[in-house]
Scaffold this active site. Sequence first.
Site, PDB file in Angstrom:
ATOM      1  CE  LYS A   1     -10.629  -7.934   8.135  1.00 23.30           C
ATOM      2  NZ  LYS A   1      -9.927  -7.367   7.105  1.00 23.30           N
TER       3      LYS A   1
ATOM      4  CB  SER B   1      -5.358   0.994  -1.092  1.00 27.83           C
ATOM      5  OG  SER B   1      -4.640  -0.110  -1.433  1.00 27.83           O
TER       6      SER B   1
ATOM      7  CD  GLU C   1      -3.227   0.805   2.055  1.00 30.86           C
ATOM      8  OE1 GLU C   1      -3.534  -0.479   2.013  1.00 30.86           O
ATOM      9  OE2 GLU C   1      -3.665   1.725   2.668  1.00 30.86           O
TER      10      GLU C   1
ATOM     11  CB  CYS D   1      -9.475  -3.527  14.194  1.00 35.58           C
ATOM     12  SG  CYS D   1      -9.337  -3.345  12.646  1.00 35.58           S
TER      13      CYS D   1
ATOM     14  CD  GLU E   1     -11.684  -8.608   3.587  1.00 33.69           C
ATOM     15  OE1 GLU E   1     -11.531  -9.293   4.656  1.00 33.69           O
ATOM     16  OE2 GLU E   1     -11.219  -7.719   2.955  1.00 33.69           O
TER      17      GLU E   1
ATOM     18  CB  CYS F   1      -7.499  -2.950   6.285  1.00 31.11           C
ATOM     19  SG  CYS F   1      -6.009  -1.881   5.773  1.00 31.11           S
TER      20      CYS F   1
ATOM     21  CD  GLU G   1      -2.962   0.959  -4.406  1.00 30.23           C
ATOM     22  OE1 GLU G   1      -2.801   0.150  -3.278  1.00 30.23           O
ATOM     23  OE2 GLU G   1      -3.955   1.367  -4.980  1.00 30.23           O
TER      24      GLU G   1
ATOM     25  CD  GLU H   1     -14.646  -9.386  -4.918  1.00 26.81           C
ATOM     26  OE1 GLU H   1     -15.443 -10.114  -5.339  1.00 26.81           O
ATOM     27  OE2 GLU H   1     -15.038  -8.255  -4.306  1.00 26.81           O
TER      28      GLU H   1
END
Lengths: 387, 597
Positions: free
Chosen positions: B369, B330, B283, B527, B372, B310, B286, B377
Amino acid sequence: MAELVQRVDLIFGEYSDEKYKVLEETLSRSNEDIIKDLLNSGLKGRGGAGFPTAMKWKYAAEQPVKEKYVVCNADEGEPGTFKDREILSKVPRKVFSGMAICAKVIGAKKGFIYLRGEYRFMLPALQVELKEFHVYAKKLKLDFTIEIKMGSGAYICGEESALFESMEGKRGEPRNKPPYPTVSGYLSKPTVINNVETFVNVVVICRIGPVQYRKLGTQDSRGSKVFSVSGDTPKPGIYELELGMPLVRFVEEFGDGDTKAVQVGGASGFCVPMKKFKDTIIGFEGVPTGGSMMIFNSSRSMYNVLHNYLGFFEEESCGQCTPCRVGCQQLKKGIEAVKRGDKPVVYLDQLMKLSETMKITAKCGLGQSVANSFSSIVNNFKEEMIY
Amino acid sequence: MAEKLKLQIDGIDVTVNNGTTILDAARKANIHIPTLCYHEDLCVAGNCRVCVVEVGGSKALVPACAMPASEGMQVRTNTGKVRLARKHIVELLLSEHNADCTKCYKNGNCELQYLASEMLTGDPLYIDLVPEHNYTIDRFNSAIIKDDSKCIRCQRCVRTCEELQSVSALDVAYKGNKMKISTFFENPLFEVVCTNCGQCVLRCPTGALIERNYIDQVWDAIYNPNKHVVVQTAPAVRIALGESLGMAPGKIVTGKMVAALKRLGFDAVLDTDFTADLTIIEEGHELLNRLKRVLVDKDPTVALPMATSCSPGWIKFIEHTFPEYLPNLSSCKSPQQMFGALAKTYYAQKKGIDPKTIVSVSIMPCTAKKFEADRPEMRSSGYKDVDFVLTTRELGIMIRQAGLDFESLPNEHFDSIMGESTGAAVIFGSTGGVMEAALRTAYEVVTGRPVPFEKLNILPVRGTEGEVREASIKIEKTLPAWSFLEGVELKCVVANGLAHAKRVMQSVKDGTANYHFIEIMACPGGCLGGGGQPIPTNPEVRSKRKAAIYEEDMGMPIRKSHENPEIAEIYKEFLGEPLGHKSHELLHTHYTPRKRY
Ligand SMILES: Cc1cc2nc3c(=O)[nH]c(=O)nc-3n(C[C@H](O)[C@H](O)[C@H](O)COP(=O)(O)O)c2cc1C
Ligand code: SF4
């Protein structure tokens, strides 16, 4: 039939305020003066709770805030009440004048009429009248406009804080109090909210003066009241009568000769049985009413009456607070179970305690007042609940 | 400003600031008043009425949570009248509640159950209304299950979703006896704007909103001799897990957690922190790459500001709410998903294990999560990259199921490979952590020097709850390759909680803000306050967890991601270079615009 009850004609008649004369005269008086008159008149709110109007206005006037509002509560949802409709269609100018006087006293520039959803048909006529009012207001150099907001048919939206929520485009749920509307009402600004009839009474007081006004009624219940009379009566309708009369006189005038009970104040009011007609005063020292008077004769099952009210509350509760949301369901299911014999008669005592808990713990007037009809009907007509 | 006033509660004098509620005053005097709809993180609703108390002279009771204390007030919290009213109220709630406690996921951790036991509710006082209600259960979502038959209508979830998250996927529908908490057109959660952040789950007092748990599936995998079960643990789990097992908030239990996971029978106990470090490398590059393409190449197709990716709750939120800004995200996968992709490729290769037999489990402070991991994908290894996601709470349950005495476990070390990490990865668990970790690396890449902050602690970007934090870092004396950044003020913003995220994105959209780098964490506090963390999670608990995270960071021998030796190794042996071909294949992803319905 001889008239037994003193008819009054202050609200509807005598003076239709064609040219907003009372308003014009009142605007030239000092705010203190107006409040003093209201205080001396003994006027209490006509929406049901009976809060002294002068105090409400005074509190709002004292708030050091620029933005304030005047709201006219025309939600008229109490079962058996239909007098605000009549007032708004017959003498809308008096309502607007009362609101304008309030605006002057508290320092508001904007007023709203919260109109019951079912009264949409009145909108065109009211709009025409409002246009006129705004012309006069301009002439009188009064910086105050009134807008009509439509309700959507929920009874709870007549409760003042739920009404504000609804006006703000939110779900109509009552708020925590304090803060009260005079401190934090519509858009959290100081707001005076009064019933339609209360505003008209203000105009009456401004016109005839508090001394004259006080001559009507009793110690705690001054002035006249517009009653909506329904049920087992040969002459249902709307009557303006002196406040504070004994119920017995009312029944003699409006009953059909076989009256066994009168529900005073609608579903959230009290049921008065025949044996108590004599000792019951209609007014704040006795049984108060927002106007609804439902007369029942001996052909009526009071179980059915109560069941109907509970069904109404069960549905019309906003549902947010536990005692009201669940309590209403339990009271209704409970009397059904006793009636069927599924629950013993003593279960009624348990339900009575529950209604007492609802009265002292519910968040708003709806849940708090379910006990009124529940206990007065169960106590006075216990046999009808069981057999 | 804060004037004091004095009141008496149960005969005890209490002095509080003007505006304090009776409830807070009572807490100050160590007097316990039961509550249900009240939550420290939320505005006061005053709708359950469990906290009613008697106030001098008045006939009606008042809700302690909503009633401000006043001078000379006489409060009684424990009279017969109060106790009876509370009992009635709890009995009423129970009469609407599907109280099959032994079948309930929240059995033993339910505020209603606790109150019922406190009040010695015996035979029901009232008629069972459950059969009257046509309660529905929404089991269609991979992360959250909503069971209306357990709902007590306290509206904590509604307030959470609206006030903290600005999502309003949950709201009140209907009125009276039909009143319920529902979604847009009563659609299942997976079809509405729900981000799966689980903040509602964190605050539901009963079992009405719970995570979908995968405990049995994970046990099955562990017991299956043909499976190689790897587990990764997110940064914020190690500072909160103890709470699930009876320890005080703010305890760092990394070593015990590893020991417990080994005893549960996982074949390899690895660390999401490793891929957190990897995320920083990818990242960070990036970001520098985007800056270069904008500042030097003047490439109009490159989107700035760049936002972190994230937090899967945040991802789903932006997909729904600001889909036009997806190019600003990102492209890095979250550490969990990077880990998953590498577990079945790099790890499998190095260990000589057939990836088909690998079951990849993650322990997350997060419910989003779970969603996710199920995204289509997220299969770049050729398999489902992460098979099962467990929350901190679920791991707590497994440890109890296994009969482990957690507190007395020894401290053990993560296995290798993919078990090594740095302080920079640890702070991913707190709001501002990704920003700080990225800056520790990016600044050094660009200037060859460590960030100019004492002990590497970039305090200006450490996020604060309930606040959008802006900071700018001036880049000076760059290495020659990065000279285009000389003198650039890198403008950063850090936000936690989606309500704040929305504000940041709105300011980007309005053009009133001019950021380069945005860090968003969906949950309040980051988190550490995630929707999968132990219950209760409240401001006090979060601040203790936060302190633990930064303490853990300070205690790590390596505190910059690019100095993690396993990171150097993976680039050398497997990935090649940051943003390289292999990285793109395994570590980067794309996003899906969604409707705002
Ligand atoms: C459930 C409920 C419904 C109410 N409906 C009305 C109504 O329809 N009209 C009204 O004037 N007041 C209604 N009220 C009373 C209002 O809350 C408020 O007290 C009143 O508008 C104040 O005006 P007043 O002081 O002029 O009476 C209702 C109260 C409750 C609790
Ligand atoms: S008493 Fe009834 S109507 Fe009033 S807030 Fe409570 S649930 Fe709503």
